[in-house]
Design a protein around this motif. Structure first.
Motif, mmCIF file in Angstrom:
data_model
loop_
_atom_site.group_PDB
_atom_site.id
_atom_site.type_symbol
_atom_site.label_atom_id
_atom_site.label_comp_id
_atom_site.label_asym_id
_atom_site.label_seq_id
_atom_site.Cartn_x
_atom_site.Cartn_y
_atom_site.Cartn_z
ATOM 1 N N GLY A 446 13.807 -15.330 -11.096
ATOM 2 C CA GLY A 446 14.629 -15.966 -12.126
ATOM 3 C C GLY A 446 15.359 -17.189 -11.610
ATOM 4 N N PHE A 447 15.799 -17.139 -10.355
ATOM 5 C CA PHE A 447 16.490 -18.269 -9.750
ATOM 6 C C PHE A 447 15.547 -19.457 -9.575
ATOM 7 N N VAL A 448 14.348 -19.212 -9.087
ATOM 8 C CA VAL A 448 13.365 -20.288 -8.910
ATOM 9 C C VAL A 448 12.993 -20.890 -10.266
ATOM 10 N N VAL A 449 12.853 -20.058 -11.275
ATOM 11 C CA VAL A 449 12.479 -20.529 -12.612
ATOM 12 C C VAL A 449 13.514 -21.510 -13.153
ATOM 13 N N ILE A 450 14.798 -21.168 -13.012
ATOM 14 C CA ILE A 450 15.828 -22.044 -13.580
ATOM 15 C C ILE A 450 15.989 -23.311 -12.736
ATOM 16 N N LEU A 451 15.718 -23.231 -11.432
ATOM 17 C CA LEU A 451 15.741 -24.445 -10.612
ATOM 18 C C LEU A 451 14.649 -25.416 -11.056
ATOM 19 N N VAL A 452 13.483 -24.879 -11.363
ATOM 20 C CA VAL A 452 12.381 -25.725 -11.844
ATOM 21 C C VAL A 452 12.755 -26.357 -13.176
ATOM 22 N N GLU A 453 13.339 -25.574 -14.079
ATOM 23 C CA GLU A 453 13.723 -26.078 -15.399
ATOM 24 C C GLU A 453 14.787 -27.166 -15.296
ATOM 25 N N ALA A 454 15.789 -26.950 -14.443
ATOM 26 C CA ALA A 454 16.906 -27.885 -14.348
ATOM 27 C C ALA A 454 16.633 -29.042 -13.404
ATOM 28 N N GLY A 455 15.554 -28.971 -12.630
ATOM 29 C CA GLY A 455 15.258 -30.027 -11.678
ATOM 30 C C GLY A 455 16.195 -30.020 -10.494
ATOM 31 N N GLY A 456 16.731 -28.860 -10.138
ATOM 32 C CA GLY A 456 17.681 -28.741 -9.039
ATOM 33 C C GLY A 456 18.933 -28.031 -9.495
ATOM 34 N N TRP A 457 19.846 -27.811 -8.565
ATOM 35 C CA TRP A 457 21.066 -27.081 -8.886
ATOM 36 C C TRP A 457 22.183 -28.058 -9.221
ATOM 37 N N ALA A 458 22.943 -27.713 -10.254
ATOM 38 C CA ALA A 458 24.107 -28.505 -10.658
ATOM 39 C C ALA A 458 25.224 -27.542 -11.021
ATOM 40 N N PRO A 459 26.499 -27.920 -10.792
ATOM 41 C CA PRO A 459 27.616 -27.001 -11.033
ATOM 42 C C PRO A 459 27.803 -26.610 -12.484
ATOM 43 N N GLY A 460 27.327 -27.407 -13.460
ATOM 44 C CA GLY A 460 27.385 -26.978 -14.849
ATOM 45 C C GLY A 460 28.642 -27.317 -15.600
ATOM 46 N N GLY A 461 29.411 -28.283 -15.149
ATOM 47 C CA GLY A 461 30.568 -28.739 -15.916
ATOM 48 C C GLY A 461 31.640 -27.686 -16.049
ATOM 49 N N GLY A 462 32.132 -27.499 -17.275
ATOM 50 C CA GLY A 462 33.259 -26.610 -17.500
ATOM 51 C C GLY A 462 32.917 -25.138 -17.477
ATOM 52 N N ASN A 463 31.646 -24.769 -17.595
ATOM 53 C CA ASN A 463 31.255 -23.363 -17.575
ATOM 54 C C ASN A 463 30.841 -22.976 -16.157
ATOM 55 N N PRO A 464 31.516 -21.960 -15.556
ATOM 56 C CA PRO A 464 31.209 -21.600 -14.157
ATOM 57 C C PRO A 464 29.968 -20.738 -14.005
ATOM 58 N N HIS A 465 29.138 -20.656 -15.037
ATOM 59 C CA HIS A 465 27.943 -19.807 -14.973
ATOM 60 C C HIS A 465 27.085 -20.120 -13.748
ATOM 61 N N ALA A 466 26.857 -21.401 -13.482
ATOM 62 C CA ALA A 466 26.000 -21.769 -12.353
ATOM 63 C C ALA A 466 26.615 -21.360 -11.023
#
Length: 641
Positions: A446-466
């Motif tokens: 699941g982690f690899v899948v979302i990295l592919v979708e997002a094109g890398g890791w980003a903190p995600g602004g105001g939502n601390p989900h990432a």
């Protein structure tokens, strides 16, 4: 004295001319010339509608000035003309009929009888006029008007959907025609009728012409057809002029569109419609950066490429209408709207980072699935969310399902199924290891899948989900590695391992559930807000089962029967003992007879069956919400609403 009298007479004549119709100087720009008074910038309470979307050369078309909001809004003054789509300054056709000479008159601006205006400033009901199409024109026209409620309150550029002028031989449906955009039913023939009729509210102006004369893209998927988008961008091309409209609801502080070479934010030319604290609305161009500060910068984009035509903030809806240069250069990149295709993005948020930078797109974020020619019309589909939905499903299965059951087994079932083994290990340990290995695999995939979708890791602004998510993944990754190198039971380091393994496992599980809660509020997830109640119900159920199983262990701890003494052995963690793996704090029942189940084992097995069945229901329900998101649109599509 004679000079004074003549001046007064001229003044009176000029005043009467304004009150009895538009002045000649207003023919082109439709500006009333009310001294020192500017047009309103809010969404007009008036609408122009045509009786058909097509008209033959030389044929008559009915055009109505009315209100889009149900009950008629009084009309004080007006100037109405037909304009050519390819050349909006060109007035086309002739008017041949007005509802009443007491309310309206036909005048000549650029050509013979090409305009209509009022004859008095008194309030008037909706008005319908007869317009004749030119004999020598083929193509699109639209009707444009300036409409005044009073001397000091008027709206410019009130426009109708485009009407196509076709040849006399073209077949046109004989059924009652309607405009190509969703709008009110046609004004009744008796325009003086005062009885209020029930009508379908006209969509906001940004939606008028979507799919017919405009390119419209909004969030969530399918919202353009309903006229109910959280954020929407519309593009209307007239000749080489590229007009844009932006709108967002939810009391947005900003709504923005971006032209991108890919479907991800970064290195894009953005156009921002921003509401300040005092309620004023402004337009800015900006440049976006991929996952690095400052993320978005107005200073790096020329402001002259945009020109604001109108803006408003009414009932929590932020709106801007503007034009953009057909060719512009931003950060050394050429944006040719005529010849190139772009991914079209639309975002909105409820906060600003500072006076010059928009905040996180907390209300809406979406990109088209393919690059588009902006001169095209339609309502394109959003980029597919398969990887996002797969990520959500994997994480739900891992942490709500597999991890929750695995932790429960390790904590309460070490003294259950005693003497039975699976693959050379105690039953509880074998299933615990299978479930936790499944959690590890599902989490990493699941982690690899979302990295592919997002094109890398980003903190995600105001939502601390990432942030909570990445911490969960790290804890999950190191947990089996620590278990593989665990010290043998009875050694000095075994108690340290027991406590660390217990802490890391529970911390990862708690953080994972918190991360799932936070995902509900991510715009990309498109989950209904009431999803949190399903998650809260699962947490409550999980806690209740732990309480019941803990009470069972406490009740068994003092029981003495047939030479067996049961105890509650949390202290064993400090003594460095444990089962085959020492995987979790041994709240299982230790007892003298190692070949028999601890007391109340049957009760615990029944509780485990209930736990697994109900947890499975929760997991399946949440996965369905993720897979079918947005659920309301999916339901409407299936039901044919």
């Amino acid at each position: 004295m004679l000079g004074i009298v003549v001046a007064l007479l001229l003044f009176a004549q000029n005043t009467e001319q304004y009150g009895s119709g538009a002045p000649p100087g207003a023919c082109v720009d439709q500006m009333p010339r009310h001294s020192g008074i500017m047009a309103q910038t809010s969404v007009p309470p008036y609408a122009l509608t045509a009786s058909a979307s097509q008209v033959r050369q030389g044929s008559i078309l009915n055009v109505t000035i009315g209100s889009p909001f149900g009950a008629p809004v009084p009309i004080g003054g007006f100037l109405l003309q037909a304009r050519q789509v390819q050349s909006p300054d060109t007035i086309e056709g002739t008017f041949v009929g007005v509802p009443s000479a007491a309310m309206a008159q036909i005048i000549s601006c650029r050509g013979n009888n090409d305009s209509v205006t009022h004859t008095s400033p008194e309030d008037k009901p909706p008005l319908t006029f007869q317009w004749r199409a030119p004999d020598d024109l083929l193509g699109g026209v639209f009707f444009r008007a300036t409409v005044a409620q009073s001397y000091a309150t008027f709206w410019k550029n009130v426009e109708s959907p485009v009407v196509e002028v076709v040849t006399r031989e073209t077949a046109i449906a004989t059924t009652e025609a309607t405009s190509t955009t969703r709008r009110l039913p046609q004004t009744p023939p008796s325009i003086m009728e005062t009885k209020v009729k029930s009508t379908t509210p006209l969509p906001d102006i940004v939606y008028r012409g979507c799919g017919d004369t405009k390119l419209c893209f909004g969030v969530p998927s399918g919202c353009v057809d309903r006229g109910e988008c959280r954020a929407v961008v519309a593009v209307l091309v007239s000749g080489e002029e590229f007009g844009f409209e932006l709108q967002a609801d939810g009391s947005a502080r900003y709504v923005a569109a971006a032209l991108s070479r890919d479907s991800r934010m970064g290195e894009d030319s953005a156009m921002e419609c921003v509401r300040s604290q005092d309620g004023s609305v402004s337009l800015h161009s900006s440049w976006t950066y991929p996952k690095v500060e400052p993320y978005v910068s107005r200073a790096d984009s020329p402001q002259s490429i945009l020109r604001l035509l109108g803006s408003s903030y009414i009932d929590g809806k932020l709106y801007c209408k503007f034009v953009r240069d057909p060719v512009s250069v931003v950060q050394g990149r050429t944006f040719d709207l005529v010849n190139d295709k772009f991914y079209l993005m639309v975002v909105s948020g409820d906060s600003m980072k500072d006076a010059e930078r928009v905040g996180f797109h907390s209300l809406a974020y979406e990109s088209t699935g393919t690059p588009l020619a902006l001169a095209a019309v339609g309502a394109p589909e959003a980029a597919p969310k398969l990887l996002i939905k797969l990520h959500g499903a994997l994480m739900l299965a891992a942490w709500m399902g597999s991890a929750s059951a695995g932790i429960l087994l390790a904590r309460y079932f070490r003294a259950t199924w005693v003497g039975r083994r699976l693959a050379g290990n105690d039953i509880w340990f074998a299933y615990h290891r299978i479930l936790m290995a499944g959690t590890w695999v599902l989490t990493l995939v699941g982690f690899v899948v979302i990295l592919v979708e997002a094109g890398g890791w980003a903190p995600g602004g105001g939502n601390p989900h990432a942030i909570t998510g990445i911490v969960t993944v790290i804890l999950c990754f190191i947990q089996p590695i620590g278990a593989y190198f665990r010290p043998h039971p009875g050694t000095k380091k075994r108690p340290i391992f027991n406590w660390l393994h217990w802490f890391i496992g529970n911390a990862a599980h708690i953080l994972a559930i918190v991360t799932i809660f936070l995902a509900v509020y991510l715009p990309k997830a498109e989950l209904p807000v009431w999803s949190v109640y399903i998650l809260a119900a699962f947490v409550a159920f999980h806690v209740i089962m732990h309480v019941l199983l803990s009470l069972s262990a406490c009740a068994s701890s003092g029981r003495v029967s047939n030479g067996r003494v049961a105890s509650f052995p949390l202290k064993e963690m400090a003594r460095g003992v444990g089962g085959a793996g020492g995987i979790a704090p041994p709240r299982q029942l230790a007892h003298v007879d190692a070949d028999a189940d601890a007391p109340f084992s049957s009760f615990r097995r029944h509780m485990l069956s209930i736990y697994v069945a109900i947890t499975l229901i929760f997991v399946v329900a949440m996965i369905c919400l993720v897979a079918l998101a947005p659920i309301s649109e999916t339901y409407n599509s299936i039901a044919g609403v």
